[in-house]
Design a protein around this motif. Structure first.
Motif, PDB file in Angstrom:
ATOM      1  N   SER A  65     -24.018 -73.238 -13.713  1.00 15.83           N
ATOM      2  CA  SER A  65     -25.182 -73.722 -13.034  1.00 15.83           C
ATOM      3  C   SER A  65     -25.078 -75.334 -13.102  1.00 15.83           C
ATOM      4  O   SER A  65     -24.446 -75.869 -14.166  1.00 15.83           O
ATOM      5  N   GLN A 102     -25.384 -70.253 -15.923  1.00 17.40           N
ATOM      6  CA  GLN A 102     -24.725 -69.829 -14.906  1.00 17.40           C
ATOM      7  C   GLN A 102     -25.509 -69.100 -13.695  1.00 17.40           C
ATOM      8  O   GLN A 102     -26.412 -68.488 -13.931  1.00 17.40           O
ATOM      9  N   LYS A 103     -24.990 -69.457 -12.707  1.00 15.06           N
ATOM     10  CA  LYS A 103     -25.684 -68.606 -11.348  1.00 15.06           C
ATOM     11  C   LYS A 103     -24.738 -68.608 -10.101  1.00 15.06           C
ATOM     12  O   LYS A 103     -23.983 -69.479  -9.995  1.00 15.06           O
ATOM     13  N   GLN A 104     -25.024 -67.461  -9.438  1.00 16.07           N
ATOM     14  CA  GLN A 104     -24.256 -67.289  -8.196  1.00 16.07           C
ATOM     15  C   GLN A 104     -25.019 -66.453  -7.223  1.00 16.07           C
ATOM     16  O   GLN A 104     -25.637 -65.623  -7.653  1.00 16.07           O
ATOM     17  N   PHE A 148     -24.930 -64.224  -3.910  1.00 17.96           N
ATOM     18  CA  PHE A 148     -24.110 -63.239  -3.342  1.00 17.96           C
ATOM     19  C   PHE A 148     -24.894 -62.469  -1.940  1.00 17.96           C
ATOM     20  O   PHE A 148     -25.989 -62.324  -2.377  1.00 17.96           O
ATOM     21  N   THR A 183     -29.320 -62.830  -6.048  1.00 19.34           N
ATOM     22  CA  THR A 183     -28.943 -64.086  -6.857  1.00 19.34           C
ATOM     23  C   THR A 183     -28.591 -63.463  -8.469  1.00 19.34           C
ATOM     24  O   THR A 183     -29.652 -62.884  -8.763  1.00 19.34           O
ATOM     25  N   LEU A 235     -20.049 -65.584 -14.038  1.00 23.39           N
ATOM     26  CA  LEU A 235     -20.634 -66.450 -12.761  1.00 23.39           C
ATOM     27  C   LEU A 235     -20.387 -67.880 -12.914  1.00 23.39           C
ATOM     28  O   LEU A 235     -19.846 -68.207 -14.004  1.00 23.39           O
ATOM     29  N   GLU A 236     -20.592 -68.394 -11.924  1.00 17.62           N
ATOM     30  CA  GLU A 236     -20.204 -69.941 -11.836  1.00 17.62           C
ATOM     31  C   GLU A 236     -21.246 -70.833 -12.731  1.00 17.62           C
ATOM     32  O   GLU A 236     -22.158 -70.313 -12.784  1.00 17.62           O
ATOM     33  N   GLN A 240     -28.173 -64.430 -12.358  1.00 15.87           N
ATOM     34  CA  GLN A 240     -28.095 -65.816 -13.258  1.00 15.87           C
ATOM     35  C   GLN A 240     -28.036 -65.360 -14.511  1.00 15.87           C
ATOM     36  O   GLN A 240     -28.449 -64.087 -14.908  1.00 15.87           O
ATOM     37  N   TYR A 249     -17.548 -58.278  -6.496  1.00 16.12           N
ATOM     38  CA  TYR A 249     -17.655 -59.082  -7.560  1.00 16.12           C
ATOM     39  C   TYR A 249     -17.844 -58.053  -8.877  1.00 16.12           C
ATOM     40  O   TYR A 249     -17.150 -58.228  -9.961  1.00 16.12           O
TER      41      TYR A 249
END
Length: 107
Positions: free
Chosen positions: A73, A22-24, A26, A6, A70-71, A8, A34
């Motif tokens: 959160s 933000q958090k993603q 993988f 993870t 990152l996406e 973040q 990425y």
């Protein structure tokens, strides 16, 4: 078994409260895509060493790019609504990497 990593981004709202903005998540065997590097990381330790090398080389452009891409959160919208627009006290903006619930890298 694929190991789950993870990434973040944590930021201070300018008033002393830190949010994960933000958090993603993988899989270790594809996180290199990425990062836009050729070779996959064989172990979590290899990933951490790669990131530590970037930090030691003062390659903050790379670290900031992966952190900022990152996406969002679930807390990002709330953070944006309460954050101090002047950024006063906003000294936390960091990338945190966790594996099995433990922090393995932080810049």
């Amino acid at each position: 078994m694929n190991e789950i990593i993870t990434l973040q981004r944590n930021m201070d709202d300018g008033y002393g409260t830190v949010y994960c903005v933000q958090k993603q998540i993988f899989e270790l065997n594809i996180i290199h895509n990425y990062f836009e590097v050729e070779d996959a990381f064989e172990t979590v330790e290899a990933l951490v060493t790669f990131l530590e090398d970037k930090q030691e080389e003062d390659d903050y452009d790379f670290l900031n790019d992966i952190m900022c891409d990152l996406e969002d959160s679930e807390d990002s919208e709330h953070f944006n609504s309460v954050a101090n627009p002047n950024g006063s006290g906003n000294n936390v903006d960091c990338l945190i990497v966790t594996y099995e619930g433990k922090v393995v890298f932080e810049n």
